[in-house]
Design an enzyme around this catalytic site. Structure first.
Site, PDB file in Angstrom:
ATOM      1  N   MET A  77       1.014   4.939  -4.431  1.00 44.82           N
ATOM      2  CA  MET A  77       0.938   3.769  -5.304  1.00 44.82           C
ATOM      3  C   MET A  77      -0.243   3.855  -6.272  1.00 44.82           C
ATOM      4  SD  MET A  77       1.833   0.625  -2.707  1.00 44.82           S
ATOM      5  CE  MET A  77       1.875  -0.603  -4.031  1.00 44.82           C
ATOM      6  N   HIS A  78      -0.170   3.016  -7.310  1.00 46.31           N
ATOM      7  CA  HIS A  78      -1.298   2.646  -8.181  1.00 46.31           C
ATOM      8  C   HIS A  78      -1.734   3.710  -9.173  1.00 46.31           C
ATOM      9  CE1 HIS A  78      -1.665  -0.666  -5.393  1.00 46.31           C
ATOM     10  NE2 HIS A  78      -2.149   0.090  -4.434  1.00 46.31           N
ATOM     11  N   ASP A 236       5.257   3.909  -1.700  1.00 48.58           N
ATOM     12  CA  ASP A 236       5.261   4.545  -0.378  1.00 48.58           C
ATOM     13  C   ASP A 236       5.248   3.537   0.761  1.00 48.58           C
ATOM     14  OD1 ASP A 236       2.613   3.762  -0.804  1.00 48.58           O
ATOM     15  OD2 ASP A 236       1.767   5.749  -0.505  1.00 48.58           O
TER      16      ASP A 236
END
Length: 500
Positions: A77-78, A236
């Site tokens: 992520m991110h 995820d």
């Protein structure tokens, strides 16, 4: 035979699973990546390394005779991937664990207001999120930002290279700090407030919807069929939750990897944890999940092993701890080796051993580390329960699920039945379930999960151990407030800290 492929793009590796209609893993392939750290606090990767690794792994799977009916993704992520006007990568990806953006986080909070951020996006601004990274590039690399055409999350860039189509999904978009929780759309107000063109944001598609088809170049490189449907996929943690069956209200998962997370299904877009937990869109259409994070979960145990028992196996260390009673003979450990996220969003706090004496053995220290990790995760469980959520069963995955002793310890500390999985494939299995659903094998993600997920042994809390742990947990919670100031004062003396 017919198959689907689940691609799990992690930080250290990409793992691809070839799954049949019964959910069996017929073949798996994995390729590793390196992380670039060009300055203290920086963490970057070359997005094209992800593509090369994924293509190589897919090529390995294509040697199995049969038809691949769909491919989907789970991804770290991110992370920020920026493309230039030609559709090429403009700079290395800035990863989720990059901590350069503290100033941008404070700017976001001061400019938008914490109350408004929690109302609109349901999360506090933290260094890991994508918006602070965008603002860092805007401030420090203005020409690059000005000429950027779109930003992407990591899995979305790999899918773009495989299909030529640009998109993201709600679960990954929620981790940017730019997605309106209620509408599931990019927040025009926040984009305007921070000077980010809406054209920079990718289109948002459901996680199980087709986002494109495998292009000719990738088909030739992998041996797969050109035109194979490729589905959007998810973040995820969302895909890990699908792979563990976290699909209805109250379903809760504990994952102990390098970091540790507690994930619990939510159906309410408006539940207010006041920033104490993350609140993200699920990869299940219409669903959400709350998440608490322990930054150094399994990492605490691996640090202990590498520092004090180099070369010894985790199994051996866990055996030493197996006969140690609750409370580790008066020893407490707090797993704040890298700061903490939940419930203490504190980058300066560091871990502690409290109560050491000369009578304690190495097994006591191992048991204290295991207990401290689980106590930290229990704090997230307690926040969920404070909102009148019933948490009586927790599915456990990751390294903490590979030990009967640790699974029983989780049950005793959480005060809930803990369930293992027969075959744990985590986010990759969740991605496979999304591909199977998108391919029409099942009418819903829930129906696919019933076929693909197999639950294993169950661990119930022991009355005597659970009672003892409640007492120790009460003591554990006193360590953070009583060591916070000490850790702040020690900060200048750490490696990488300011001069003492």
């Amino acid at each position: 035979m017919e198959y689907v492929i689940g691609v799990d793009l992690g930080t250290s590796a990409v793992k691809c699973l070839l799954l049949d209609r019964a959910g069996n893993v017929v073949k798996e392939a994995e390729r590793s990546f390196s992380v670039m750290r060009p300055a203290p606090g920086y963490s970057e990767q070359d997005p094209d390394d992800w593509v090369r690794g994924t293509v190589q792994a897919l090529k390995e799977l294509s040697t199995v005779e049969g038809d691949v009916k769909g491919i989907s993704f789970s991804g770290q992520m991110h992370g920020l991937v920026l493309l230039d006007g030609k559709g090429d990568v403009a700079r290395p990806a800035i990863l989720w664990n990059d901590t350069r953006t503290t100033n941008q986080c404070r700017f976001i909070e001061e400019t938008a207001g914490l109350h408004e951020l929690l109302r609109v996006v349901k999360n506090r601004p933290l260094e890991g999120f994508t918006l602070p990274k965008l603002l860092w590039v805007k401030e420090n690399e203005p020409q690059l930002f000005e000429h950027a055409s779109v930003f992407m999350l990591p899995k979305d860039y790999v899918r773009y290279r495989l299909t030529g189509e640009i998109a993201t999904d709600p679960s990954d978009a929620a981790g940017t700090l730019l997605l309106e929780s209620r509408t599931g759309e990019w927040s025009k107000n926040l984009l305007d407030l921070f000077g980010i063109p809406v054209a920079l944001c990718p289109p948002i598609l459901p996680s199980d919807e087709k986002a494109g088809n495998l292009n000719a170049e990738t088909a030739e490189e992998t041996g797969l069929i050109e035109g194979t449907p490729v589905f959007t996929g998810g973040a995820d943690n969302a895909c890990g939750a699908i792979g563990a069956g976290i699909l209805t209200p109250g379903d809760t998962m504990c994952s102990i990897g390098t970091s540790g997370v507690i994930v619990s299904y939510e159906e309410d877009a408006d539940v207010d944890y006041e920033g104490a937990l993350h609140h993200f869109h699920h990869a299940v259409p219409g669903g959400y999940y709350a998440m608490g994070v322990t930054l150094s979960a399994g990492h605490s145990l691996s640090w202990f092993r590498d520092t004090f028992a180099a070369g010894e196996s985790f199994d051996h260390l866990l055996q030493e701890a197996a006969t140690v009673p609750p409370g580790a003979n008066g020893l407490l450990f707090t797993p704040y080796l890298s700061g903490e996220r939940t419930p203490h969003a504190d980058a300066l706090i560091r871990g502690s051993f409290i109560g050491m004496d000369a009578s304690q053995t190495r097994g006591d220290f191992v048991k204290a580390v295991m207990e401290g990790i689980t106590f930290s995760l229990k704090e997230s469980v307690e926040i969920l329960r404070s909102k009148e959520k019933t948490i009586d069963t927790i599915v456990s995955i990751g390294g903490g699920a590979k030990s009967d002793a640790w699974l029983q310890l989780q049950a005793d500390i959480f005060g809930a039945e803990v369930v293992s999985l027969v075959t744990e494939q985590g986010p990759g299995l969740g991605a496979g379930i999304l591909a199977a659903t998108g391919s029409g094998w099942f009418s819903s993600i829930e129906e696919a999960a019933e076929t693909f997920i197999r639950y294993g042994k169950r661990y119930s809390p022991g009355a005597e151990a659970a009672a003892a742990y409640e007492k120790v947990y009460t003591i554990y919670k006193q360590v953070y407030p009583n060591t916070r100031l000490i850790n702040e004062q020690l900060y200048p003396f750490r490696k990488g800290g300011n001069d003492a």
